[in-house]
Scaffold this motif. Structure first.
Motif, PDB file in Angstrom:
ATOM      1  N   UNK A  45       0.805  -1.233   0.000  1.00  0.00           N
ATOM      2  CA  UNK A  45       0.000   0.000   0.000  1.00  0.00           C
ATOM      3  C   UNK A  45       0.829   1.270   0.000  1.00  0.00           C
ATOM      4  N   UNK A  46       1.860   1.327   0.853  1.00  0.00           N
ATOM      5  CA  UNK A  46       2.642   2.552   0.928  1.00  0.00           C
ATOM      6  C   UNK A  46       3.450   2.764  -0.357  1.00  0.00           C
ATOM      7  N   UNK A  47       3.884   1.658  -0.990  1.00  0.00           N
ATOM      8  CA  UNK A  47       4.606   1.771  -2.263  1.00  0.00           C
ATOM      9  C   UNK A  47       3.677   2.233  -3.377  1.00  0.00           C
ATOM     10  N   UNK A  48       2.426   1.791  -3.340  1.00  0.00           N
ATOM     11  CA  UNK A  48       1.457   2.236  -4.350  1.00  0.00           C
ATOM     12  C   UNK A  48       1.202   3.734  -4.236  1.00  0.00           C
ATOM     13  N   UNK A  49       1.115   4.233  -3.001  1.00  0.00           N
ATOM     14  CA  UNK A  49       0.925   5.674  -2.811  1.00  0.00           C
ATOM     15  C   UNK A  49       2.138   6.444  -3.320  1.00  0.00           C
ATOM     16  N   UNK A  50       3.336   5.933  -3.012  1.00  0.00           N
ATOM     17  CA  UNK A  50       4.563   6.590  -3.482  1.00  0.00           C
ATOM     18  C   UNK A  50       4.624   6.562  -5.005  1.00  0.00           C
ATOM     19  N   UNK A  51       4.308   5.404  -5.603  1.00  0.00           N
ATOM     20  CA  UNK A  51       4.327   5.283  -7.058  1.00  0.00           C
ATOM     21  C   UNK A  51       3.322   6.241  -7.697  1.00  0.00           C
ATOM     22  N   UNK A  52       2.119   6.322  -7.126  1.00  0.00           N
ATOM     23  CA  UNK A  52       1.118   7.223  -7.682  1.00  0.00           C
ATOM     24  C   UNK A  52       1.565   8.679  -7.594  1.00  0.00           C
ATOM     25  N   UNK A  53       2.203   9.029  -6.484  1.00  0.00           N
ATOM     26  CA  UNK A  53       2.699  10.399  -6.320  1.00  0.00           C
ATOM     27  C   UNK A  53       3.752  10.724  -7.372  1.00  0.00           C
ATOM     28  N   UNK A  54       4.659   9.768  -7.607  1.00  0.00           N
ATOM     29  CA  UNK A  54       5.734   9.991  -8.584  1.00  0.00           C
ATOM     30  C   UNK A  54       5.189  10.026 -10.008  1.00  0.00           C
ATOM     31  N   UNK A  55       4.370   9.037 -10.361  1.00  0.00           N
ATOM     32  CA  UNK A  55       3.886   8.942 -11.738  1.00  0.00           C
ATOM     33  C   UNK A  55       2.893  10.050 -12.076  1.00  0.00           C
ATOM     34  N   UNK A 108      -0.545   3.640 -14.136  1.00  0.00           N
ATOM     35  CA  UNK A 108       0.818   3.239 -13.787  1.00  0.00           C
ATOM     36  C   UNK A 108       0.864   2.565 -12.417  1.00  0.00           C
ATOM     37  N   UNK A 109       0.059   3.056 -11.479  1.00  0.00           N
ATOM     38  CA  UNK A 109       0.058   2.482 -10.131  1.00  0.00           C
ATOM     39  C   UNK A 109      -0.548   1.085 -10.113  1.00  0.00           C
ATOM     40  N   UNK A 110      -1.601   0.857 -10.899  1.00  0.00           N
ATOM     41  CA  UNK A 110      -2.216  -0.475 -10.964  1.00  0.00           C
ATOM     42  C   UNK A 110      -1.222  -1.500 -11.503  1.00  0.00           C
ATOM     43  N   UNK A 111      -0.502  -1.137 -12.564  1.00  0.00           N
ATOM     44  CA  UNK A 111       0.499  -2.044 -13.135  1.00  0.00           C
ATOM     45  C   UNK A 111       1.628  -2.283 -12.133  1.00  0.00           C
ATOM     46  N   UNK A 112       2.069  -1.215 -11.484  1.00  0.00           N
ATOM     47  CA  UNK A 112       3.134  -1.343 -10.484  1.00  0.00           C
ATOM     48  C   UNK A 112       2.705  -2.249  -9.335  1.00  0.00           C
ATOM     49  N   UNK A 113       1.460  -2.092  -8.862  1.00  0.00           N
ATOM     50  CA  UNK A 113       0.963  -2.926  -7.769  1.00  0.00           C
ATOM     51  C   UNK A 113       0.934  -4.398  -8.131  1.00  0.00           C
ATOM     52  N   UNK A 114       0.524  -4.724  -9.364  1.00  0.00           N
ATOM     53  CA  UNK A 114       0.507  -6.117  -9.811  1.00  0.00           C
ATOM     54  C   UNK A 114       1.915  -6.716  -9.834  1.00  0.00           C
TER      55      UNK A 114
END
Length: 435
Positions: free
Chosen positions: A218-228, A259-265
């Motif tokens: 979860x925390x990585x998804x938030x970070x990824x969404x913020x960056x992307x 981008x976050x959905x793909x990263x989470x998978x």
């Protein structure tokens, strides 16, 4: 009565606020750049806190690209630090979470300016309540072994309420006639701060006990969404998203979502194969230490899924072999992308209300630590609710610990009741025949 009367804004003030809000977005629908946004006279001017080494290296660039590189370099540094913390293990993560929320709770302007000691006292009371509940839940065997801990556990909620009531009385006795409004203002904001910060950190620690994967993904998804979202908005952003954050664009919001959905998978697929990440954190009574070792549940076992006919015609595959947790990661990624940013919008509105640009300038290009956690407000609560609603079932080990804590006559009564139930279901006779 005149002291408590609310002075509402005049018509002139409302008109001025509306004009300031409309000036943040250009009429052609394009998101304004840094140079196009007029500074708010109530907000202190931005101070360049870029390290001298980076300033010299990026001196020949425009302010837009200089900010891009500063944010990028320091983002990589923070991600590297995050990896180091994960390597140190779940207990270090929990300690850092507790330390971070303690610092954040006493660092907001309200607590610093008025009665810091009372803020810290309420922080102590709330922490005692939340973490006392956690100790009782996850260390019940250890608690039952020690008589002082058993007493504290039994009367924990009464002790917590008594401590809070003491603080409440201290606040009432400290009221000064000329400062009523200011003191009640401090009292209200102290409780709001504790609700937002302490509750979230408590839920994060609960998620960690379920397995590090419930914290990292979860925390990585938030970070990824913020960056992307920043990347898509930087290169393709044209349409403003919300007036509270004029630099946010629809292009960044939508691009960050996919981008976050793909990263989470992908991240879920990598982490689901490691016991270190998927096993819950449990206390071993024999060794008196925490252990992360188990037989992974079905949630973290590869399984075959039949694809819908539409996807079969597109990619030519009939089945796909994935972890069930990856399906749940889509929900986590979607929430991080769609609802997580509203935590950032909330923080933007908070900062505008107090006429500040950032909560601090600890991290050049990013603001303070609180500015990096603004999108995490809702995520910890969602993950905890999601686990409780769709993942967590009855825990046999916890039930057994509670049974062993009962008196012998109560244990015997439960044993007889359970035996009668198993005989009625026809299971006990089958077990005896097998023996």
């Amino acid at each position: 009565m005149t002291e408590l009367r609310h002075r509402g804004p005049t018509e002139k003030d409302l008109l001025q606020q509306q004009q300031e809000s409309e000036s943040e977005v250009r009429t052609d629908g394009e998101a304004p750049s840094d140079s196009e946004i007029k500074p708010d006279p109530g907000v202190p001017p931005t101070v360049d806190d870029t390290p001298e080494v980076l300033s010299k290296a990026l001196s020949g660039m425009s302010s837009r690209w200089k900010n891009w590189w500063v944010r990028g370099i320091l983002t990589l540094a923070m991600i590297s630090f995050f990896f180091i913390i994960i390597y140190l293990g779940p207990m270090v993560l929990m300690m850092i979470v507790m330390e971070a929320h303690a610092c954040l709770s006493v660092s907001l302007p309200v607590c610093v300016s008025v009665c810091l000691s009372l803020c810290r006292y309420f922080l102590l009371c709330v922490n005692y309540f939340f973490y006392g509940e956690t100790v009782t839940d996850y260390f019940s065997a250890l608690v039952q072994r020690e008589e002082p801990l058993r007493i504290l556990s039994k009367y924990h909620r009464f002790i917590s309420f008594t401590l809070y009531l003491t603080g409440f009385c201290m606040f009432v006795l400290s009221l000064v006639k000329k400062h009523y409004r200011l003191q009640f203002y401090m009292f209200g904001w102290t409780h709001v701060t504790l609700l937002i910060v302490v509750t979230q950190s408590h839920l994060i620690i609960h998620n960690l006990f379920e397995g590090m994967i419930w914290f990292i993904v979860p925390i990585s998804c938030v970070i990824c969404n913020d960056i992307m979202a920043y990347m898509f908005g930087f290169f393709f952003g044209r349409t403003p998203l919300i007036k509270l954050s004029p630099k946010k664009t629809w292009e960044g919001f939508i691009g960050g979502f996919f981008a976050t959905v793909v990263f989470g998978l992908l991240l879920s697929y990598v982490m689901a194969g490691w016991r270190y990440f998927v096993c819950p954190v449990e206390f071993n009574n024999d060794s008196n230490r925490f252990e992360v070792d188990c037989e992974p549940s079905d949630l973290f076992q590869l399984q075959d899924y039949t694809l819908p006919s539409v996807l079969q015609s597109l990619i030519g595959w009939e089945t796909v072999r994935i972890y069930p947790f990856q399906i749940h990661s889509v929900a986590l990624s979607a929430f991080a992308s769609l609802m997580g940013p509203f935590g950032g919008f909330f923080a933007s509105g908070f900062k505008r209300a107090f006429k500040i640009k950032d909560f601090a300038n600890t991290i050049p290009g990013h603001g303070g630590i609180m500015d990096r956690f603004d999108c995490q407000y809702l995520m910890a609560t969602f993950v905890n609710v999601y686990i409780g609603s769709f993942i967590r079932g009855p825990n046999p080990s916890r039930v057994m610990q509670q049974l062993l804590a009962l008196r012998l006559d109560q244990q015997l009564h439960i044993f007889n009741t359970l035996r009668a139930h198993l005989i009625e279901k026809g299971l006990l006779s089958a077990i005896e025949e097998a023996a």
